[in-house]
Scaffold this active site. Structure first.
Site, PDB file in Angstrom:
ATOM      1  N   TYR A  70      15.141  30.796   7.037  1.00 24.23           N
ATOM      2  CA  TYR A  70      13.933  31.447   7.557  1.00 24.23           C
ATOM      3  C   TYR A  70      14.007  31.626   9.069  1.00 24.23           C
ATOM      4  O   TYR A  70      14.343  30.685   9.790  1.00 24.23           O
ATOM      5  CB  TYR A  70      12.689  30.615   7.239  1.00 24.23           C
ATOM      6  CG  TYR A  70      12.212  30.746   5.823  1.00 24.23           C
ATOM      7  CD1 TYR A  70      11.810  31.971   5.299  1.00 24.23           C
ATOM      8  CD2 TYR A  70      12.127  29.622   5.000  1.00 24.23           C
ATOM      9  CE1 TYR A  70      11.358  32.083   3.995  1.00 24.23           C
ATOM     10  CE2 TYR A  70      11.670  29.726   3.699  1.00 24.23           C
ATOM     11  CZ  TYR A  70      11.290  30.956   3.201  1.00 24.23           C
ATOM     12  OH  TYR A  70      10.841  31.059   1.919  1.00 24.23           O
TER      13      TYR A  70
ATOM     14  N   LYS B 152       0.835  -1.202   0.000  1.00 20.30           N
ATOM     15  CA  LYS B 152       0.000   0.000   0.000  1.00 20.30           C
ATOM     16  C   LYS B 152       0.876   1.260   0.000  1.00 20.30           C
ATOM     17  O   LYS B 152       2.085   1.176   0.268  1.00 20.30           O
ATOM     18  CB  LYS B 152      -0.920  -0.016   1.224  1.00 20.30           C
ATOM     19  CG  LYS B 152      -0.184   0.121   2.551  1.00 20.30           C
ATOM     20  CD  LYS B 152      -1.105  -0.209   3.735  1.00 20.30           C
ATOM     21  CE  LYS B 152      -0.354  -0.094   5.051  1.00 20.30           C
ATOM     22  NZ  LYS B 152      -1.128  -0.632   6.181  1.00 20.30           N
TER      23      LYS B 152
END
Ligand SMILES: *Cc1c(COP(=O)(O)O)cnc(C)c1O
Length: 398
Positions: free
Chosen positions: A291, A61
């Site tokens: 940042y 999956k």
């Protein structure tokens, strides 16, 4: 193995000659290299641990935990897998379109708009309510064929599965004359925790339903409960006739809490994640990096900017905390991880050039960083680190 919690810069070797990058650079910003041979070896390790009497259903999956479902499924099929498990119908269709012939169990779907496609593509649904069992029977009658499914029992996780007594389940199965319940399954909520009785309670609840059905003549051939952990830690009374390893196929077995039996499955990670160096430069003492100015250079430093960021799956939580491997040495991440860029300390690898490759997850020589270590630093689980590697990261099979 390197302990990532120790992120002190590695002391620079005096007068070390410039070494070429030990990692082969590829023309991508960021890529993963998946070893087919390691996937096969991991699968075969599970095969020999459970023996021939237990069927293996590897879980592919979420694009095979981001290793690439088609390539992984091909490798597993070539190595003898006759069952695969996916989460939803689209994942099953992608495998059929790629030519995968193995039986495919769809574990978490049967949404109304998926049912026709699921049957058209010969996918086997997990049914998780008695209403859906009746609906599958209606679809089977309309097609004038018998349809197979696996029925999931909620034995205490309270996620998917039927929560009803054996009598009502038996009645519903007998009423669904065109459905063959070939599998009876459940899923454990706390497989990694040996300090709680939840797993034993779930096994007991499962047996109660299985015995009740047996008494009314319903005997599904495939009984399955176990994912990686109960297989790897030899919880043999949870194996029954089939097991569903996911994480272990990719080389990861999580540690457990409490007293488990010794691990009987040896696997290794099959995925290495790399990024290209986009820029290298020197900054003066006091420079603020990235940042928010989260990192201030305490002395003149050389930094390198990598062409990968949190949009590629590098957890933002690794800001000022994580490391990558540069030419066999750990190099700390400096400042905030940005969307598409990550800055690292390249002071101790002066040979690093634009276009060179660094390792985000994997090993170089005897230095390694795996998904469990990253998860610990990022406050998450290894599954989420692997599944977080974005689809835009190129996949290469080696
Ligand atoms: C994902 C999943 C598995 C595989 O779990 P791992 O811990 O990765 O081995 C097995 N069964 C079900 C129902 C799952 O959802």
């Amino acid at each position: 193995m390197n302990d990532l919690s120790v992120l002190a810069p590695v002391p620079a070797a005096v007068d070390s000659p410039a070494e070429p990058s030990r990692v082969k650079a590829l023309p991508y910003r960021s890529w993963v290299e998946v070893s087919r041979a390691q996937i096969a070896a991991n699968f075969l390790a599970f095969r020999s641990a459970v023996g021939r009497g237990v069927e293996l259903m590897p879980v592919v999956k979420a694009d095979a935990y981001r290793h690439g479902a088609v390539e992984v499924s091909r490798t597993l099929e070539e190595n003898g897998a006759s069952w695969l498990a996916v989460s939803n119908t689209d994942e099953g269709i992608a495998l059929r379109d790629a030519g995968i012939q193995a039986r495919i169990l769809v574990m978490a779907d049967f949404l109304p708009f998926t049912r026709e496609a699921m049957l058209a593509y010969q996918l086997t649904p997990v049914i998780h309510s008695l209403e859906d069992l009746a609906e599958l029977n209606r679809l089977a009658s309309a097609r004038e064929e018998k349809l197979r499914c696996h029925l999931k029992i909620d034995t205490g996780m309270s996620r998917l599965g039927v929560r009803a007594d054996a009598g009502s389940i038996s009645q519903a199965i007998l009423a669904a004359a065109n459905v063959e319940v070939e599998g009876l399954m459940t899923h454990f909520a706390s497989a990694a925790n040996y300090q709680t009785a939840q797993t034993d309670d779930q096994i007991a609840a499962f047996d109660c339903v299985a015995l009740g059905l047996h008494a009314t003549g319903i005997r599904p051939a495939l009984l399955h409960l176990s994912s990686t952990i109960p297989i790897a830690y030899a919880r043999r009374n949870a194996w029954r006739s089939l097991v569903r390893p996911g994480n272990g196929i990719y080389g990861y077995v999580s540690p457990v809490r409490g007293h488990a039996l010794a691990r009987i499955v040896k696997v290794k990670p099959a995925l290495t994640w790399r990024a290209s160096v986009l820029s290298v430069k020197d900054v003066p003492a006091g420079a603020l990096i990235g940042y928010g100015g989260m990192f201030r250079a305490p002395q003149p430093m050389r930094i390198a900017v990598l062409a990968a960021g949190y949009a590629d799956g590098i957890p933002h939580k690794l800001s000022n905390r994580g490391s990558v491997i540069v030419n066999g040495k750990l190099a700390p991440i400096l400042g905030a991880v940005s969307m598409d860029l990550t800055t690292i300390d390249a002071t101790h690898t002066p040979e690093l050039r634009v276009g060179d490759a660094v390792t985000l997850l994997g090993s170089e020589g005897n230095v390694s960083i795996d998904a469990q270590q990253i998860a610990k630093l990022a406050g998450t689980i290894s599954y989420s680190v692997l599944c977080g590697i974005h689809a835009r990261v190129k996949r290469i099979y080696v």
